[in-house]
Write a protein that holds these residues in place. Structure first.
Motif, PDB file in Angstrom:
ATOM      1  N   THR B   5       0.819  -1.208   0.000  1.00 42.30           N
ATOM      2  CA  THR B   5       0.000   0.000   0.000  1.00 42.30           C
ATOM      3  C   THR B   5       0.855   1.261   0.000  1.00 42.30           C
ATOM      4  N   GLN B   6       0.632   2.083  -0.998  1.00 43.17           N
ATOM      5  CA  GLN B   6       1.310   3.382  -1.094  1.00 43.17           C
ATOM      6  C   GLN B   6       0.255   4.479  -1.151  1.00 43.17           C
ATOM      7  N   SER B  21       5.678   6.293   1.583  1.00 45.89           N
ATOM      8  CA  SER B  21       5.609   5.072   2.382  1.00 45.89           C
ATOM      9  C   SER B  21       5.103   3.897   1.561  1.00 45.89           C
ATOM     10  N   CYS B  22       5.420   2.712   2.044  1.00 44.95           N
ATOM     11  CA  CYS B  22       5.008   1.466   1.397  1.00 44.95           C
ATOM     12  C   CYS B  22       4.723   0.464   2.521  1.00 44.95           C
ATOM     13  N   THR B  70       7.233  -4.131   8.763  1.00 44.01           N
ATOM     14  CA  THR B  70       6.571  -4.473   7.506  1.00 44.01           C
ATOM     15  C   THR B  70       6.307  -3.242   6.635  1.00 44.01           C
ATOM     16  N   SER B  71       6.981  -2.153   6.933  1.00 43.65           N
ATOM     17  CA  SER B  71       6.831  -0.937   6.125  1.00 43.65           C
ATOM     18  C   SER B  71       8.171  -0.429   5.665  1.00 43.65           C
ATOM     19  N   ALA B  72       8.143   0.195   4.494  1.00 46.49           N
ATOM     20  CA  ALA B  72       9.345   0.786   3.927  1.00 46.49           C
ATOM     21  C   ALA B  72       9.049   2.209   3.507  1.00 46.49           C
ATOM     22  N   SER B  73      10.110   2.982   3.349  1.00 50.33           N
ATOM     23  CA  SER B  73       9.942   4.368   2.929  1.00 50.33           C
ATOM     24  C   SER B  73      11.024   4.758   1.947  1.00 50.33           C
TER      25      SER B  73
END
Lengths: 112, 110
Positions: B5-6, B21-22, B70-73
């Motif tokens: 999700t972005q 964010s992702c 569980t999130s990336a940026s």
């Protein structure tokens, strides 16, 4: 690295098309290859992957049983055979080396 | 509905720092490396970040990646007009046995 896709075009629903991706500038036989598509105005969708020696293939659920990825390491080419095409398959299809380097894409339009 | 999700859009003015964010899950970002791509209008995607925070040669260090759980940026500092593009995150998903992409974020430089 150069990747050149070909084989796109207009096809009727239920029809078939075979895409090719000619690779150069790197050792093709040691690289995994992907197909990724992008419907008009939409985001990227991964479609299929084949390992360097063709031993393993993976597909997104929506194309399983209809699309087949293959490769010819003697000709530095990866293919995507697409059968039972539907309008939802209309997209620009990109081939990509390890998802690092991408071709310019070939447009597939499924329309009656 | 994308697995990753972005936000659909982001914006900033020249010189600013923006982050995209992702959000994923334990089967993709939480356990595998994530990748970030830039897609300029009418062109093929270009790899910006791989293995969480590595840049291919030629990618300016204005672009950086990070991950937490569980999130990336993706962060872009010193924003430039030419950064206006669509940005996508991607990762291998163990549960799906396939690669998944985020829905993409359209970055506007005001």
């Amino acid at each position: 690295v150069q990747l050149v896709e070909s084989g796109g075009g207009v096809v009727q629903p239920g029809g078939s098309l075979r895409l090719s991706c000619a690779a150069s500038g790197f050792t093709f036989s040691t690289s995994g290859m992907h197909w990724v598509r992008q419907a008009p105005g939409k985001g990227l969708q991964w479609v299929a992957f084949i390992r360097s020696d063709g031993s393993n293939k993976y597909y997104v659920d929506s194309v399983k049983g209809r699309f087949t990825i293959s490769r010819d390491n003697s000709k530095n080419t990866v293919f995507l055979q697409m059968n039972s095409l539907s309008v939802e398959d209309t997209a620009v299809y990109y081939c990509a080396k390890d998802l690092w380097n991408w071709g310019q894409g070939t447009l597939v339009t499924v329309s009656s | 509905q994308s697995v990753l999700t972005q936000p659909p859009s982001a914006s900033g003015t020249p010189g600013q720092r923006v982050t995209i964010s992702c959000s994923g899950s334990s089967s993709n970002i939480g356990s595998n490396n994530e990748y970030w791509y830039q897609q300029l209008p009418g062109t093929a995607p270009k790899l910006l970040i791989y293995r969480n925070n590595q840049r291919p040669s030629g990618v300016p260090d204005r672009f950086s990646g990070s991950k937490s759980g569980t999130s990336a940026s993706l962060a872009i500092s010193g924003l430039r007009p030419e950064d206006e593009a669509d940005y996508y995150c991607a990762a291998w998903d163990d549960s799906l046995s396939g690669w998944v992409f985020g829905g993409g974020t359209k970055l506007t430089v005001l």
